[in-house]
Motif scaffolding. Structure first.
Motif, PDB file in Angstrom:
ATOM      1  N   SER A 144      38.512  42.005   7.943  1.00  0.00           N
ATOM      2  CA  SER A 144      38.835  42.456   6.585  1.00  0.00           C
ATOM      3  C   SER A 144      39.081  43.963   6.530  1.00  0.00           C
ATOM      4  O   SER A 144      39.774  44.453   5.630  1.00  0.00           O
ATOM      5  CB  SER A 144      37.694  42.094   5.627  1.00  0.00           C
ATOM      6  OG  SER A 144      36.486  42.722   6.022  1.00  0.00           O
ATOM      7  N   LYS A 161      42.570  39.271   4.633  1.00  0.00           N
ATOM      8  CA  LYS A 161      41.407  38.638   5.232  1.00  0.00           C
ATOM      9  C   LYS A 161      40.101  39.130   4.606  1.00  0.00           C
ATOM     10  O   LYS A 161      40.007  40.255   4.111  1.00  0.00           O
ATOM     11  CB  LYS A 161      41.381  38.907   6.748  1.00  0.00           C
ATOM     12  CG  LYS A 161      42.592  38.341   7.493  1.00  0.00           C
ATOM     13  CD  LYS A 161      42.606  36.819   7.433  1.00  0.00           C
ATOM     14  CE  LYS A 161      43.783  36.234   8.191  1.00  0.00           C
ATOM     15  NZ  LYS A 161      43.794  34.760   8.158  1.00  0.00           N
ATOM     16  N   THR A 162      39.081  38.260   4.670  1.00  0.00           N
ATOM     17  CA  THR A 162      37.759  38.619   4.147  1.00  0.00           C
ATOM     18  C   THR A 162      36.668  38.497   5.209  1.00  0.00           C
ATOM     19  O   THR A 162      35.507  38.828   4.937  1.00  0.00           O
ATOM     20  CB  THR A 162      37.384  37.708   2.967  1.00  0.00           C
ATOM     21  OG1 THR A 162      37.357  36.345   3.408  1.00  0.00           O
ATOM     22  CG2 THR A 162      38.386  37.851   1.827  1.00  0.00           C
ATOM     23  N   GLY A 202      32.924  38.721   6.459  1.00  0.00           N
ATOM     24  CA  GLY A 202      32.351  38.419   5.156  1.00  0.00           C
ATOM     25  C   GLY A 202      30.988  39.033   4.893  1.00  0.00           C
ATOM     26  O   GLY A 202      30.373  39.652   5.753  1.00  0.00           O
ATOM     27  N   ARG A 213      30.196  43.350   3.769  1.00  0.00           N
ATOM     28  CA  ARG A 213      31.384  43.375   2.920  1.00  0.00           C
ATOM     29  C   ARG A 213      32.197  42.093   3.082  1.00  0.00           C
ATOM     30  O   ARG A 213      32.003  41.326   3.963  1.00  0.00           O
ATOM     31  CB  ARG A 213      32.248  44.585   3.273  1.00  0.00           C
ATOM     32  CG  ARG A 213      32.470  44.765   4.781  1.00  0.00           C
ATOM     33  CD  ARG A 213      33.047  46.151   5.074  1.00  0.00           C
ATOM     34  NE  ARG A 213      33.321  46.403   6.456  1.00  0.00           N
ATOM     35  CZ  ARG A 213      32.417  46.877   7.345  1.00  0.00           C
ATOM     36  NH1 ARG A 213      31.185  47.112   6.960  1.00  0.00           N
ATOM     37  NH2 ARG A 213      32.760  47.099   8.597  1.00  0.00           N
TER      38      ARG A 213
END
Length: 271
Positions: free
Chosen positions: A234, A241-242, A245, A271
């Motif tokens: 991310s 994108k995450t 996570g 995050r």
């Protein structure tokens, strides 16, 4: 007269027969004693070659990993000259290519993956991920697999929920893990990065054994590339994108791996 002659002849024949039997028994016992005194010829020792240093050693003394052998635990846990980690399960992926000439990796990118999404929570999805990175995923097994059937992706490493480490691409080559990306102004992160996938998603905490395996893997890679920096997918592709996570604990990773906080340009917050 003839009667006495025949009687004498019969006695002589009987005597010679008895004597022959005794001699045969004596010869057999002598041969047996002689054979017992001879040194036993040992079975030939099978020799194998250490995958890391190429030294030859007896197979019973070697450390076996899949169809490979190593002369020591140190060599098992090291990256060989071709960029493969001995302790990992080797599952070569076709989704790779060469890095730009003269370019060595200086970034590790952390990802997460689960096939199907969340599938690891109630089943072992590791084999699906392995198949996916090798372009062998059976799309008929799940509707989500049909959606990703045409994707050609890979990562250098995968760490399963049980802490097993799989390697798909030599760290000397590019794995197709980052996609469209940028790190501190540098485009095409695949060119200079190492991709590590953790089996999981953004909804569930990662396992402690995964942090331990990631810390061990990081130490092994840093032996070869001490200037590595660390980021999440991310961070280098924030609009797409995450992962890894909010469930990925960057402080725990930094602590387990004993990495300087300066190696994390995006910080240690989740995050």
């Amino acid at each position: 007269m003839i009667k006495w002659f025949l009687l004498f002849l019969g006695a002589a024949v009987f005597y010679l027969w008895v004597k022959g039997k005794k001699q045969a028994k004596f010869n057999a016992e002598k041969a047996s004693r002689s054979k017992a005194k001879q040194p036993k010829i040992a079975d030939p020792v099978v020799m194998v070659q250490c995958q890391y240093c190429s030294v030859h050693l007896p197979k019973p003394e070697a450390i076996a990993k899949e169809d490979r052998f190593y002369c020591s635990q140190k060599h098992l846990n090291a990256l060989d000259e071709k960029g493969w980690l001995g302790a990992a399960h080797w599952r070569p992926s076709p989704n790779q290519d060469a890095r730009p000439e003269g370019m060595a990796p200086d970034l590790m990118v952390i990802h997460h993956i689960s096939l199907p999404p969340g599938g690891f929570a109630d089943r072992n999805s590791t084999s699906f991920i392995v198949d996916f990175f090798q372009n062998r995923l059976d799309s008929s097994l799940h509707p989500y697999f049909e959606e990703i059937a045409d994707q050609k992706v890979s990562s250098h490493f995968l760490i399963s929920r049980s802490g097993e480490v799989f390697q798909f691409v030599s760290i000397q080559n590019k794995a197709w893990h980052a996609g469209l990306s940028s790190f501190l102004g540098r485009e095409k992160c695949n060119d200079f990065s190492i991709g590590v996938e953790l089996e999981g998603d953004g909804e569930h905490p990662f396992e402690e054994i995964q942090y331990q395996a990631l810390a061990g893997l990081t130490a092994q890679i840093q032996d070869a590339y001490p200037n590595l920096l660390f980021a999440g997918h991310s961070d280098i592709a924030p609009n797409r994108k995450t992962d890894p996570g909010a469930q990925f604990n960057w402080e725990k990773f930094q602590s387990r791996a004993s990495i300087s906080s300066e190696k994390f340009p995006f910080g240690l917050r989740s995050r």
